[in-house]
Scaffold this motif. Structure first.
Motif, PDB file in Angstrom:
ATOM      1  N   HIS A  71       0.721  -1.281   0.046  1.00  0.00           N
ATOM      2  CA  HIS A  71       0.091  -0.025   0.024  1.00  0.00           C
ATOM      3  C   HIS A  71       1.052   1.128   0.050  1.00  0.00           C
ATOM      4  N   SER A  72       1.984   1.244   0.529  1.00  0.00           N
ATOM      5  CA  SER A  72       2.930   2.152   0.875  1.00  0.00           C
ATOM      6  C   SER A  72       3.596   2.589  -0.623  1.00  0.00           C
ATOM      7  N   PHE A 129       2.387   1.382  -3.597  1.00  0.00           N
ATOM      8  CA  PHE A 129       1.385   1.853  -4.459  1.00  0.00           C
ATOM      9  C   PHE A 129       1.056   3.410  -4.387  1.00  0.00           C
ATOM     10  N   ARG A 130       1.191   3.678  -3.262  1.00  0.00           N
ATOM     11  CA  ARG A 130       0.845   5.271  -2.918  1.00  0.00           C
ATOM     12  C   ARG A 130       1.845   6.214  -4.118  1.00  0.00           C
ATOM     13  N   TRP A 131       2.800   5.771  -4.074  1.00  0.00           N
ATOM     14  CA  TRP A 131       3.798   6.762  -4.843  1.00  0.00           C
ATOM     15  C   TRP A 131       3.455   6.423  -6.456  1.00  0.00           C
ATOM     16  N   VAL A 143       0.617   5.798  -7.641  1.00  0.00           N
ATOM     17  CA  VAL A 143      -0.816   6.549  -7.927  1.00  0.00           C
ATOM     18  C   VAL A 143      -0.434   8.003  -7.925  1.00  0.00           C
ATOM     19  N   ILE A 148      -3.847   1.514 -11.897  1.00  0.00           N
ATOM     20  CA  ILE A 148      -3.123   1.663 -10.314  1.00  0.00           C
ATOM     21  C   ILE A 148      -3.651   2.324  -9.325  1.00  0.00           C
ATOM     22  N   ILE A 149      -4.887   3.179  -9.666  1.00  0.00           N
ATOM     23  CA  ILE A 149      -5.593   3.507  -8.477  1.00  0.00           C
ATOM     24  C   ILE A 149      -6.668   2.459  -7.904  1.00  0.00           C
ATOM     25  N   GLN A 193      -4.518   0.260  -5.938  1.00  0.00           N
ATOM     26  CA  GLN A 193      -4.335   0.772  -4.407  1.00  0.00           C
ATOM     27  C   GLN A 193      -5.512   0.632  -3.732  1.00  0.00           C
ATOM     28  N   LEU A 214      -6.079  -2.906  -2.273  1.00  0.00           N
ATOM     29  CA  LEU A 214      -5.249  -3.057  -1.141  1.00  0.00           C
ATOM     30  C   LEU A 214      -5.779  -2.167   0.059  1.00  0.00           C
ATOM     31  N   GLY A 215      -6.175  -1.028   0.073  1.00  0.00           N
ATOM     32  CA  GLY A 215      -6.629  -0.115   1.154  1.00  0.00           C
ATOM     33  C   GLY A 215      -7.763  -0.602   1.770  1.00  0.00           C
TER      34      GLY A 215
END
Length: 154
Positions: A9-10, A12-14, A16, A51-52, A55, A58-59
């Motif tokens: 999740h961390s 994929f934040r980048w 996104v 990608i979002i 994410q 995952l979230g």
């Protein structure tokens, strides 16, 4: 399992943030230069939405496994005083991120269906920009007053 999800999740934040930024920049420059909507532009749209959505999935799994959310569910919003970490993750973060995902999804879907290139770029620029602002506000940055997390989780 939670720590593995947290790591991805961390990361994929980048992804996104980068994909949204690239798509926004591409849409803005294409609008200014009155470019045609090409396959490359469609790939930006598609991959940003993909990608979002990854994410988001995952979230959502993390939301139901998170100790902070579990604390929030135990004490409830009525007894939570102020914005605590559990309130942030239990209500604020999830609602803002769902809103951002909806905006990206709608922007992507409308851009895919419009015939005019200008409309495609305009809707992507508008929806993706608003989504990016919401995401930037909802991320628990290390300097955030509501909940702090490192830039990258080990």
């Amino acid at each position: 399992m939670f720590s593995i999800l947290l790591f991805f999740h961390s990361i994929f934040r980048w992804l996104v943030l980068i994909s949204l930024s690239l798509t926004i920049y591409n849409s803005a420059t294409s609008l200014v230069t009155k470019s045609l909507f090409t396959k490359k532009d469609d790939q930006y749209r598609h991959w940003t939405a993909t990608i979002i959505h990854i994410q988001f999935m995952l979230g959502m799994v993390m939301y139901f496994k998170s100790p902070a959310v579990a604390r929030f569910k135990t004490i409830g919003i009525a007894t939570a005083r102020g914005i605590t970490e559990s309130t942030f993750f239990g209500v604020i973060h999830i609602s803002m991120m769902i809103t951002a995902v909806i905006l990206v999804t709608l922007g992507s879907a409308f851009a895919k269906r419009y015939q005019e290139d200008k409309k495609k770029f305009s809707i992507m620029l508008l929806c993706f920009s608003i989504a990016l602002l919401i995401i930037l506000a909802a991320i628990p940055w290390p300097f955030s007053p509501m909940a702090q997390r490192p830039f990258l989780r080990p």
